[in-house]
Design an enzyme around this catalytic site. Structure first.
Site, PDB file in Angstrom:
ATOM      1  N   SER A 144      53.295  19.551  36.049  1.00 34.62           N
ATOM      2  CA  SER A 144      52.174  18.485  36.164  1.00 34.62           C
ATOM      3  C   SER A 144      51.765  18.042  37.665  1.00 34.62           C
ATOM      4  O   SER A 144      52.064  18.120  38.569  1.00 34.62           O
ATOM      5  CB  SER A 144      53.106  17.467  35.767  1.00 34.62           C
ATOM      6  OG  SER A 144      51.647  16.565  35.841  1.00 34.62           O
ATOM      7  N   LYS A 170      49.411  21.618  34.717  1.00 36.52           N
ATOM      8  CA  LYS A 170      48.541  20.623  34.078  1.00 36.52           C
ATOM      9  C   LYS A 170      48.049  20.005  35.015  1.00 36.52           C
ATOM     10  O   LYS A 170      48.687  19.532  35.920  1.00 36.52           O
ATOM     11  CB  LYS A 170      49.973  19.527  33.375  1.00 36.52           C
ATOM     12  CG  LYS A 170      48.756  18.610  32.125  1.00 36.52           C
ATOM     13  CD  LYS A 170      49.962  17.736  31.276  1.00 36.52           C
ATOM     14  CE  LYS A 170      50.269  16.477  31.613  1.00 36.52           C
ATOM     15  NZ  LYS A 170      51.595  15.608  31.609  1.00 36.52           N
ATOM     16  N   LEU A 171      46.966  19.625  34.690  1.00 34.87           N
ATOM     17  CA  LEU A 171      46.124  19.204  35.909  1.00 34.87           C
ATOM     18  C   LEU A 171      45.121  17.629  35.282  1.00 34.87           C
ATOM     19  O   LEU A 171      44.660  17.873  33.726  1.00 34.87           O
ATOM     20  CB  LEU A 171      44.709  20.172  36.128  1.00 34.87           C
ATOM     21  CG  LEU A 171      45.111  21.443  36.550  1.00 34.87           C
ATOM     22  CD1 LEU A 171      43.598  21.838  36.386  1.00 34.87           C
ATOM     23  CD2 LEU A 171      46.076  21.664  37.881  1.00 34.87           C
ATOM     24  N   LYS A 172      45.693  17.187  35.962  1.00 33.06           N
ATOM     25  CA  LYS A 172      45.409  15.112  35.816  1.00 33.06           C
ATOM     26  C   LYS A 172      43.456  15.392  36.147  1.00 33.06           C
ATOM     27  O   LYS A 172      43.068  15.965  36.564  1.00 33.06           O
ATOM     28  CB  LYS A 172      46.021  14.310  36.354  1.00 33.06           C
ATOM     29  CG  LYS A 172      47.212  14.583  36.268  1.00 33.06           C
ATOM     30  CD  LYS A 172      47.609  13.225  35.416  1.00 33.06           C
ATOM     31  CE  LYS A 172      48.928  13.319  34.767  1.00 33.06           C
ATOM     32  NZ  LYS A 172      49.399  13.045  33.801  1.00 33.06           N
ATOM     33  N   ASP A 197      44.694  16.663  31.636  1.00 33.89           N
ATOM     34  CA  ASP A 197      45.282  15.286  31.013  1.00 33.89           C
ATOM     35  C   ASP A 197      44.610  14.408  31.522  1.00 33.89           C
ATOM     36  O   ASP A 197      44.603  14.532  32.744  1.00 33.89           O
ATOM     37  CB  ASP A 197      46.822  15.291  31.270  1.00 33.89           C
ATOM     38  CG  ASP A 197      47.437  13.642  30.803  1.00 33.89           C
ATOM     39  OD1 ASP A 197      46.578  13.493  30.538  1.00 33.89           O
ATOM     40  OD2 ASP A 197      48.247  13.209  31.572  1.00 33.89           O
ATOM     41  N   ASN A 199      44.487  10.941  29.909  1.00 34.29           N
ATOM     42  CA  ASN A 199      45.662   9.660  30.204  1.00 34.29           C
ATOM     43  C   ASN A 199      44.342   8.920  29.884  1.00 34.29           C
ATOM     44  O   ASN A 199      44.089   7.701  30.486  1.00 34.29           O
ATOM     45  CB  ASN A 199      45.958   9.487  32.123  1.00 34.29           C
ATOM     46  CG  ASN A 199      47.516  10.318  32.210  1.00 34.29           C
ATOM     47  OD1 ASN A 199      47.037  10.837  32.839  1.00 34.29           O
ATOM     48  ND2 ASN A 199      47.856  10.206  30.898  1.00 34.29           N
ATOM     49  N   GLU A 226      44.498  16.578  27.224  1.00 33.91           N
ATOM     50  CA  GLU A 226      45.128  15.351  26.467  1.00 33.91           C
ATOM     51  C   GLU A 226      44.501  13.983  27.210  1.00 33.91           C
ATOM     52  O   GLU A 226      44.030  13.930  27.456  1.00 33.91           O
ATOM     53  CB  GLU A 226      46.259  15.587  27.321  1.00 33.91           C
ATOM     54  CG  GLU A 226      47.723  14.964  27.135  1.00 33.91           C
ATOM     55  CD  GLU A 226      48.791  15.249  28.277  1.00 33.91           C
ATOM     56  OE1 GLU A 226      48.892  15.924  28.718  1.00 33.91           O
ATOM     57  OE2 GLU A 226      49.788  14.300  27.735  1.00 33.91           O
ATOM     58  N   ASP A 251      49.466  12.073  23.502  1.00 30.48           N
ATOM     59  CA  ASP A 251      49.841  11.677  23.993  1.00 30.48           C
ATOM     60  C   ASP A 251      49.844  10.333  24.196  1.00 30.48           C
ATOM     61  O   ASP A 251      51.122   9.610  22.669  1.00 30.48           O
ATOM     62  CB  ASP A 251      50.192  12.172  26.048  1.00 30.48           C
ATOM     63  CG  ASP A 251      51.605  11.620  26.018  1.00 30.48           C
ATOM     64  OD1 ASP A 251      51.380  11.100  25.905  1.00 30.48           O
ATOM     65  OD2 ASP A 251      51.050  10.882  28.210  1.00 30.48           O
ATOM     66  N   LYS A 275      56.909  13.586  23.788  1.00 31.07           N
ATOM     67  CA  LYS A 275      57.814  12.627  24.875  1.00 31.07           C
ATOM     68  C   LYS A 275      58.909  11.805  24.032  1.00 31.07           C
ATOM     69  O   LYS A 275      58.447  11.221  23.317  1.00 31.07           O
ATOM     70  CB  LYS A 275      56.455  11.791  25.372  1.00 31.07           C
ATOM     71  CG  LYS A 275      56.436  12.334  26.520  1.00 31.07           C
ATOM     72  CD  LYS A 275      55.360  11.930  27.745  1.00 31.07           C
ATOM     73  CE  LYS A 275      54.671  12.124  28.190  1.00 31.07           C
ATOM     74  NZ  LYS A 275      53.532  11.242  29.284  1.00 31.07           N
ATOM     75  N   GLY A 303      56.488  14.780  29.780  1.00 32.71           N
ATOM     76  CA  GLY A 303      57.753  14.603  31.103  1.00 32.71           C
ATOM     77  C   GLY A 303      56.941  13.451  31.556  1.00 32.71           C
ATOM     78  O   GLY A 303      55.744  12.854  31.425  1.00 32.71           O
TER      79      GLY A 303
HETATM   80  O1  NPG Z   1      56.630  16.667  35.065  1.00 28.20           O
HETATM   81  O2  NPG Z   1      57.740  14.960  34.681  1.00 28.20           O
HETATM   82  C1  NPG Z   1      56.279  15.273  34.410  1.00 28.20           C
HETATM   83  C2  NPG Z   1      55.027  14.392  34.903  1.00 28.20           C
HETATM   84  C3  NPG Z   1      54.060  14.772  33.962  1.00 28.20           C
HETATM   85  O3  NPG Z   1      51.935  14.134  34.269  1.00 28.20           O
HETATM   86  C4  NPG Z   1      53.412  13.912  33.697  1.00 28.20           C
HETATM   87  N1  NPG Z   1      53.263  12.862  33.186  1.00 28.20           N
HETATM   88  O4  NPG Z   1      51.231  11.240  31.629  1.00 28.20           O
HETATM   89  O5  NPG Z   1      51.839  12.297  30.955  1.00 28.20           O
HETATM   90  C5  NPG Z   1      51.519  11.540  32.074  1.00 28.20           C
HETATM   91  C6  NPG Z   1      52.362  11.657  33.001  1.00 28.20           C
HETATM   92  C7  NPG Z   1      52.862  10.593  33.014  1.00 28.20           C
HETATM   93  C8  NPG Z   1      53.915  10.619  34.371  1.00 28.20           C
HETATM   94  C9  NPG Z   1      53.412   9.536  32.745  1.00 28.20           C
HETATM   95  C10 NPG Z   1      54.651   8.879  34.676  1.00 28.20           C
HETATM   96  C11 NPG Z   1      53.969   8.192  32.225  1.00 28.20           C
HETATM   97  C12 NPG Z   1      54.653   8.109  33.499  1.00 28.20           C
END
Ligand code: NPG
Length: 394
Positions: A144, A170-172, A197, A199, A226, A251, A275, A303
Site C-alpha cells: 500500500s 494499492k494507491l491512496k 483506496d 478512505n 476501496e 473497508d 480486516k 493490513g
Molecule cells: O500494508 O499494512 C499495510 C497498510 C495498508 O493502506 C493500508 N491500510 O486504509 O486500509 C487502510 C490503511 C490503514 C492503515 C488504515 C493504518 C488504518 C491504519
C-alpha cells in the site's frame, strides 16, 4: 492439559517507521501499537491491537484502547478465566465496539492456545472455516503506497516495490489527482494489479459526483476502488455501484460478518476487504471470509501497518482459500528496519511464506520490545473473591 491463566500484560510500543507513511487518517512516522501478552501455566501468547494513535480511521485509538483494556476488557477476561481464543469474543460481548482491541486480545489467546498445542494459526483458521480447504503455503504480496506529493514521486515509489517483487499495489487517492496518478502507474506497468483506496474521500460530493470523479479510472483496469464514501453510507455505496462500472470494495463500512453479508446483499460492494481488527477478531474474519466464498465475492486481506505480530496473523488469515485477490500483505521491511517480532519476509517471487511454526509463528524480540515500549501494565488473575482490576503500571 488444564491451562491456568496467570495474568495479562499490556504493552504500548512505538516502533519507528523507515519512512513516513500518509493516508487520509494522518501521517505515521512511528507505529504506536498496543500489544497484549497473555500468560498461562503452559506458556504465553502475544497479540496486537491495530488501532492508530488517533481516532481518524475509526473511533478507536491506542490510548483509548489501553484505557478500555485496563478498565473493562482485561478484568472481564481474567474474571472469566478465559483459556482459548474462541472464548474471547463471547467474554467481551458486553463491550460495545472496540473491535480492534477485541481482535488484539483474541490474537494473544489464539497464539497462547496454539503454541501450547503446537499448531500454526493458518491451520487453525482453515479448520474454523466452512470452506473445508487447507491453507496456502504462501500468499501473493501486496503493498500500500501512502499519499504522495506528486505523480513522479508516486511512480518512483511504486518502482522501488515492483523491483522488490511486489505484484499488487494499492494507491491512496483523493479527488482531483486520481486519474493522472493511476494512468502514470498503468502506463509504466501494464500487467500490475492496481487497487485504489479513497478512505471515504469522495463522500462530500455524494454517489453521483463520485461516479463522475472516478470515471477516468475506468480506462486503467483497476481491480477495485476501496471505500469511496463514508463508513456509514452503505446505501450511498449501493447507489454508486449502480452508477459506475468500477468494482466497489468496502473497508471502513464493514465491522462484522453480518455487516459483510448485508453489504453484499444490498449491492454496496462487489469486492470485500477483510480486516480482522475492524471486524473484531480473526475468528469473525473467518466468518466474513466464508460469507464471501459462499457468495463468490472476491475478497482480500487488509493490513494496518502492523508490527510483526499482526503482520504474521494477517498472512495466516490471507492463506484461506477465499482470499482470491492479493491483499495488504507486505514484508516487515516495507515499514520497519527493526520490529518487535518477526520478521515476515518477502520472497523474490513476490510472495510471503505463511508462518508454519505454532501460534503466530513469529518470535518476540525482547530487546527490541524493551527499546520501543513506552508503557506497560501487568494484570494478574487474582484468586476468586478478590477484584481483578488492580493493574500495576510501570
Ligand atoms: O500494508 O499494512 C499495510 C497498510 C495498508 O493502506 C493500508 N491500510 O486504509 O486500509 C487502510 C490503511 C490503514 C492503515 C488504515 C493504518 C488504518 C491504519
Amino acid at each position: 492439559m488444564n491451562r491456568e491463566l496467570a495474568g495479562i500484560e499490556l504493552v504500548k510500543v512505538e516502533v519507528p517507521l523507515r519512512r513516513p507513511w500518509s493516508s487520509a487518517a494522518g501521517t505515521l512516522t512511528t507505529r504506536e501499537s498496543l500489544l497484549a501478552r497473555v500468560v498461562f501455566s503452559t506458556g504465553e501468547g502475544w497479540g496486537e491491537c491495530a488501532a492508530l494513535p488517533w481516532p481518524t480511521y475509526s473511533p478507536e485509538y491506542t490510548d483509548g484502547a489501553m484505557a478500555v483494556a485496563e478498565r473493562y476488557a482485561v478484568p472481564a477476561l481474567l474474571a472469566g478465566s478465559v483459556s482459548s481464543g474462541s472464548a474471547v469474543a463471547p467474554a467481551l460481548g458486553f463491550l460495545k465496539g472496540h473491535n480492534m482491541l477485541k481482535a488484539g486480545l483474541e490474537m494473544a489467546f489464539l497464539d497462547a492456545e496454539l503454541r501450547a498445542a503446537g499448531k500454526p494459526l493458518a491451520v487453525h483458521l482453515a479448520r474454523c472455516s466452512a470452506t473445508g480447504q487447507p491453507p496456502a503455503g504462501s500468499v501473493p504480496a501486496g503493498v500500500s503506497i501512502g499519499l504522495k506529493a506528486s505523480t513522479g514521486e508516486l511512480v518512483d515509489e511504486v518502482a522501488s516495490f515492483v523491483d522488490l517483487g511486489y505484484r499488487r499495489v494499492k494507491l491512496k487517492i483523493l479527488p482531483g489527482s486520481e486519474g493522472e496518478m493511476v494512468a502514470a502507474v498503468r502506463r509504466r506497468w501494464p500487467g500490475l494489479t492496481i487497487m485504489v483506496d479513497a478512505n471515504g474521500a469522495y463522500a462530500p460530493g455524494g454517489p453521483a459526483r463520485a461516479a463522475e470523479q472516478l470515471a477516468p479510472l475506468g480506462a486503467h483496469g483497476v481491480a477495485c476502488v476501496e471505500q469511496p464514501l463514508s463508513a456509514g453510507d452503505l446505501l450511498g455505496h449501493a447507489h454508486l455501484a449502480r452508477l459506475t462500472p468500477l468494482p466497489i470494495c468496502l473497508d471502513e463500512s464493514l465491522t462484522s460478518a453480518a455487516g459483510v453479508s448485508l453489504a453484499i446483499e444490498v449491492g454496496a460492494c462487489s469486492v470485500v476487504n477483510i480486516k480482522a481488527g475492524r471486524l473484531g477478531g480473526y475468528l469473525e474474519a473467518v466468518k466474513a471470509h466464508d460469507i464471501c466464498a459462499a457468495a463468490s465475492v472476491p475478497a482480500w486481506c487488509g493490513g494496518m501497518v502492523e508490527t510483526g505480530l499482526g503482520r504474521a496473523a494477517n498472512v495466516a488469515l490471507a492463506s484461506l482459500s477465499g482470499f482470491t485477490l492479493p491483499g495488504d500483505i507486505s514484508g516487515s521491511s516495507r515499514f520497519f528496519d527493526c520490529d518487535v517480532a518477526g520478521p515476515v519476509e518477502l520472497s523474490p517471487d513476490g510472495t510471503v511464506a505463511v508462518p508454519s511454526g505454532p501460534g503466530l509463528g513469529v518470535e518476540m524480540d525482547v530487546a527490541a520490545l524493551g527499546r520501543f515500549a513506552t508503557a506497560r501494565s501487568w494484570h494478574p488473575r487474582l484468586p476468586t473473591g478478590l477484584a481483578a482490576s488492580s493493574g500495576q503500571r510501570s
